[in-house]
Design a protein around this motif. Structure first.
Motif, PDB file in Angstrom:
ATOM      1  N   GLY A 276       0.708  -1.384   0.013  1.00 51.75           N
ATOM      2  CA  GLY A 276      -0.105  -0.068   0.131  1.00 51.75           C
ATOM      3  C   GLY A 276       0.964   1.152   0.138  1.00 51.75           C
ATOM      4  N   ARG A 277       1.923   1.231   0.682  1.00 42.75           N
ATOM      5  CA  ARG A 277       2.783   2.220   0.741  1.00 42.75           C
ATOM      6  C   ARG A 277       3.391   2.535  -0.574  1.00 42.75           C
ATOM      7  NH1 ARG A 277       5.337   5.545   4.155  1.00 42.75           N
ATOM      8  NH2 ARG A 277       3.984   4.578   6.009  1.00 42.75           N
ATOM      9  N   GLU A 278       3.851   1.649  -1.364  1.00 43.03           N
ATOM     10  CA  GLU A 278       4.336   1.713  -2.617  1.00 43.03           C
ATOM     11  C   GLU A 278       3.309   2.502  -3.525  1.00 43.03           C
ATOM     12  OE1 GLU A 278       8.167  -0.951  -3.971  1.00 43.03           O
ATOM     13  OE2 GLU A 278       6.083  -1.818  -4.007  1.00 43.03           O
ATOM     14  N   TYR A 279       2.217   1.923  -3.631  1.00 40.68           N
ATOM     15  CA  TYR A 279       1.140   2.266  -4.457  1.00 40.68           C
ATOM     16  C   TYR A 279       0.882   3.614  -4.183  1.00 40.68           C
ATOM     17  CZ  TYR A 279      -3.177   1.732  -7.275  1.00 40.68           C
ATOM     18  OH  TYR A 279      -4.197   1.679  -8.225  1.00 40.68           O
ATOM     19  N   ARG A 280       0.698   4.125  -2.661  1.00 45.48           N
ATOM     20  CA  ARG A 280       0.079   5.403  -2.489  1.00 45.48           C
ATOM     21  C   ARG A 280       1.086   6.580  -2.939  1.00 45.48           C
ATOM     22  NH1 ARG A 280      -0.588   7.871   3.597  1.00 45.48           N
ATOM     23  NH2 ARG A 280      -1.178   9.900   3.059  1.00 45.48           N
ATOM     24  N   VAL A 281       2.504   6.277  -2.670  1.00 46.89           N
ATOM     25  CA  VAL A 281       3.543   6.992  -3.323  1.00 46.89           C
ATOM     26  C   VAL A 281       3.432   7.350  -4.390  1.00 46.89           C
ATOM     27  CG1 VAL A 281       5.356   5.721  -3.014  1.00 46.89           C
ATOM     28  CG2 VAL A 281       5.644   8.292  -2.583  1.00 46.89           C
TER      29      VAL A 281
ATOM     30  N   THR B 232      17.460  13.987 -10.023  1.00 47.55           N
ATOM     31  CA  THR B 232      16.026  13.318  -9.778  1.00 47.55           C
ATOM     32  C   THR B 232      15.785  13.094  -8.248  1.00 47.55           C
ATOM     33  OG1 THR B 232      16.120  12.212 -11.955  1.00 47.55           O
ATOM     34  CG2 THR B 232      14.459  11.201 -10.254  1.00 47.55           C
ATOM     35  N   LEU B 233      16.909  12.689  -7.599  1.00 50.16           N
ATOM     36  CA  LEU B 233      16.811  12.627  -6.189  1.00 50.16           C
ATOM     37  C   LEU B 233      16.490  14.117  -5.479  1.00 50.16           C
ATOM     38  CD1 LEU B 233      16.777  10.755  -3.533  1.00 50.16           C
ATOM     39  CD2 LEU B 233      19.256  11.371  -3.409  1.00 50.16           C
TER      40      LEU B 233
ATOM     41  N   VAL C   8      11.327   5.832 -11.629  1.00 51.41           N
ATOM     42  CA  VAL C   8      12.038   5.370 -10.187  1.00 51.41           C
ATOM     43  C   VAL C   8      11.034   4.352  -9.729  1.00 51.41           C
ATOM     44  CG1 VAL C   8      12.847   6.235  -8.039  1.00 51.41           C
ATOM     45  CG2 VAL C   8      12.923   7.684  -9.870  1.00 51.41           C
ATOM     46  N   LEU C   9      11.580   3.139  -9.460  1.00 51.08           N
ATOM     47  CA  LEU C   9      11.248   2.098  -8.870  1.00 51.08           C
ATOM     48  C   LEU C   9      11.173   1.795  -7.134  1.00 51.08           C
ATOM     49  CD1 LEU C   9      12.153  -0.215 -11.993  1.00 51.08           C
ATOM     50  CD2 LEU C   9      10.085   1.123 -11.751  1.00 51.08           C
ATOM     51  N   ASP C  10      10.470   0.829  -6.847  1.00 53.23           N
ATOM     52  CA  ASP C  10      10.998   0.115  -5.619  1.00 53.23           C
ATOM     53  C   ASP C  10      10.716   1.333  -4.510  1.00 53.23           C
ATOM     54  OD1 ASP C  10      11.202  -1.968  -6.968  1.00 53.23           O
ATOM     55  OD2 ASP C  10      13.272  -2.568  -6.365  1.00 53.23           O
ATOM     56  N   TRP C  11       9.355   1.703  -4.291  1.00 51.85           N
ATOM     57  CA  TRP C  11       9.268   2.634  -3.020  1.00 51.85           C
ATOM     58  C   TRP C  11       8.629   1.813  -1.547  1.00 51.85           C
ATOM     59  CZ3 TRP C  11       9.642   7.972  -3.810  1.00 51.85           C
ATOM     60  CH2 TRP C  11      10.287   8.259  -5.305  1.00 51.85           C
ATOM     61  N   GLU C  12       8.957   0.757  -1.621  1.00 52.99           N
ATOM     62  CA  GLU C  12       8.326   0.055  -0.272  1.00 52.99           C
ATOM     63  C   GLU C  12       8.882   0.569   0.810  1.00 52.99           C
ATOM     64  OE1 GLU C  12      10.831  -3.943   0.321  1.00 52.99           O
ATOM     65  OE2 GLU C  12      11.038  -3.252  -1.929  1.00 52.99           O
ATOM     66  N   MET C  13      10.008   1.358   1.141  1.00 45.41           N
ATOM     67  CA  MET C  13      10.333   2.086   2.484  1.00 45.41           C
ATOM     68  C   MET C  13      10.324   3.629   2.078  1.00 45.41           C
ATOM     69  SD  MET C  13      13.560  -0.377   3.475  1.00 45.41           S
ATOM     70  CE  MET C  13      14.663  -0.350   1.907  1.00 45.41           C
ATOM     71  N   SER C  14       9.368   4.062   1.531  1.00 50.29           N
ATOM     72  CA  SER C  14       9.281   5.456   1.337  1.00 50.29           C
ATOM     73  C   SER C  14       8.475   5.898   2.361  1.00 50.29           C
ATOM     74  CB  SER C  14       8.591   5.884  -0.104  1.00 50.29           C
ATOM     75  OG  SER C  14       7.271   5.228  -0.134  1.00 50.29           O
TER      76      SER C  14
ATOM     77  N   SER D 111       2.772  10.928  -9.438  1.00 53.34           N
ATOM     78  CA  SER D 111       2.235  10.985 -10.724  1.00 53.34           C
ATOM     79  C   SER D 111       2.073  12.600 -11.345  1.00 53.34           C
ATOM     80  CB  SER D 111       0.970  10.259 -11.241  1.00 53.34           C
ATOM     81  OG  SER D 111       0.652  10.448 -12.554  1.00 53.34           O
ATOM     82  N   GLY D 112       2.670  13.021 -12.308  1.00 54.95           N
ATOM     83  CA  GLY D 112       2.858  14.455 -12.747  1.00 54.95           C
ATOM     84  C   GLY D 112       3.679  15.432 -12.160  1.00 54.95           C
ATOM     85  N   THR D 113       4.650  14.884 -11.323  1.00 54.58           N
ATOM     86  CA  THR D 113       5.475  15.681 -10.673  1.00 54.58           C
ATOM     87  C   THR D 113       6.949  15.547 -11.381  1.00 54.58           C
ATOM     88  OG1 THR D 113       6.518  13.898  -9.213  1.00 54.58           O
ATOM     89  CG2 THR D 113       4.443  15.246  -8.519  1.00 54.58           C
ATOM     90  N   GLY D 114       7.779  16.083 -11.051  1.00 53.62           N
ATOM     91  CA  GLY D 114       9.048  15.781 -11.561  1.00 53.62           C
ATOM     92  C   GLY D 114       9.827  14.560 -11.584  1.00 53.62           C
ATOM     93  N   VAL D 115       9.342  13.760 -10.600  1.00 53.85           N
ATOM     94  CA  VAL D 115       9.746  12.513 -10.360  1.00 53.85           C
ATOM     95  C   VAL D 115       8.956  11.653 -11.147  1.00 53.85           C
ATOM     96  CG1 VAL D 115      10.144  10.838  -8.695  1.00 53.85           C
ATOM     97  CG2 VAL D 115      10.550  13.171  -7.972  1.00 53.85           C
ATOM     98  N   PRO D 116       9.514  10.758 -11.922  1.00 57.36           N
ATOM     99  CA  PRO D 116       9.066   9.887 -13.058  1.00 57.36           C
ATOM    100  C   PRO D 116       8.768   8.643 -12.350  1.00 57.36           C
ATOM    101  CG  PRO D 116      11.280   9.842 -13.551  1.00 57.36           C
ATOM    102  CD  PRO D 116      11.108  10.874 -12.564  1.00 57.36           C
TER     103      PRO D 116
END
Length: 350
Positions: free
Chosen positions: A78-83, A146-147, A235-241, A88-93
């Protein structure tokens, strides 16, 4: 992620029930699936499982937690999906999100579906070096830029004001990773308790909080070539964001650069390709872009080494249980001692 079409496979890979998956999607997202589903595991990941999925018309990637032993909070779908939805639509792809199933009825664990993004993930130094020094350097600079763009985003502006608790972030992180080590510790690891003690004793004061990726590195981005330039397609793998100390992302990127190619394959070698910016260049570019003070970054590099040592032990634990899918997991156990030593050595300099 591979760009070639899926070949017909005799049966779905472990961790997927394609009939149940299709039935669920037809109920939850009517019209999404155009035909029978085929899938294969995307090799290379060491944490959550990723599958390339197609119905012959559409292509997606499905993400789910690993099989078997799972560390608490470490595989949050859920965290990955939410972030990713928020960014979407920001400067971070990021990939386009399609569907989240937080339950375990369909696949035995939570999962989500996102659009397939064509591109290349670079882990191999020779393949990356074939781009040439100029292009390799440009990729490294784009990685930092990007970071910096992520850390400049106002969380409230993208609906993530409550995405985390930045106050006391580093203290909680130290406790969390210590607890996760205890949950998957199956052998003696000389030096890891000493590293944790020194990190706790020297914990710095965090700068202003930001959106933190949590595992930001070269092989967690998809590269695309556009008009003769290499750009980050996703940018992939957002599980710990979360919301927290942005210098933890910088420290992790530096640690992966300094240890590229060591640790039994857990740290990919791509950053050793000629032209890739050295760690001091990465830090300087980030500091100039964001205006953040990186004077205490050695602590963050040591902390990154500690975290990855804990991750390596979790992988080693699952491998010994026979609960890993794909190749290369047998080498994860050799990474932790290297990471522990790097953390202790870095803190001596600090």
């Amino acid at each position: 992620m591979p760009e070639s079409p899926l070949e017909s496979v005799p049966e779905p890979p472990q961790g997927l029930d394609l009939e149940r998956l299709r039935d669920h999607l037809e109920r939850a997202r009517p019209g999404t699936v155009a035909g029978p589903l085929r899938a294969r595991l995307i090799e290379g990941g060491r944490s959550n499982l990723s599958y390339r999925l197609t119905d012959g018309v559409n292509d997606w990637v499905l993400r789910r937690p690993p099989l078997g032993h799972v560390l608490a909070t470490a595989h949050d779908m859920g965290r990955e999906y939410r972030v990713m939805t928020a960014l979407s639509g920001t400067g971070v792809p990021v990939p386009e999100t399609v569907h989240l199933d937080p339950g375990a009825e369909v696949l035995g664990a939570p999962w989500y579906l996102m659009a397939f993004v064509p591109g290349v993930v670079h882990r191999d130094a020779e393949v990356f070096a074939a781009l040439g020094e100029g292009r390799v350097r440009a990729v490294g600079e784009a990685l930092v830029d990007t970071l910096a763009a992520l850390h400049r985003i106002d969380p409230a502006a993208v609906g993530l004001a409550e995405f985390g608790r930045p106050d006391g972030y580093l203290e909680r992180q130290l406790r969390r990773w210590s607890a996760q080590l205890a949950a998957s510790r199956s052998r003696d690891l000389p030096g890891i308790d000493r590293l944790h003690e020194r990190l706790t004793a020297r914990r710095p004061t965090s700068p202003a909080p930001a959106l933190v990726h949590g595992d930001y590195r070269l092989d967690n981005v998809l590269l695309q070539e556009r008009d003769g330039r290499d750009v980050i397609g996703a940018v992939l793998d957002w599980e710990m964001s979360t919301l927290g100390d942005p210098l933890t992302d910088v420290g992790l990127l530096v640690m992966y650069t300094e240890l590229a190619g060591v640790g039994g394959g857990l740290v990919p070698a791509a950053a050793t390709a000629p032209g890739f910016p050295r760690s001091a260049e990465l830090v300087d570019r980030y500091a100039r872009s964001t205006g953040r003070d990186a004077a205490e970054l050695d602590w963050y590099v040591a902390f990154a080494a500690y975290k990855l040592a804990v991750v390596a032990e979790g992988i080693h634990y699952r491998f010994r249980q026979g609960r890993t899918l794909g190749a290369g997991f047998e080498r994860a156990g050799t990474a932790a001692p290297v990471l522990i030593e790097h953390g202790l050595t870095t803190l001596k300099g600090h």
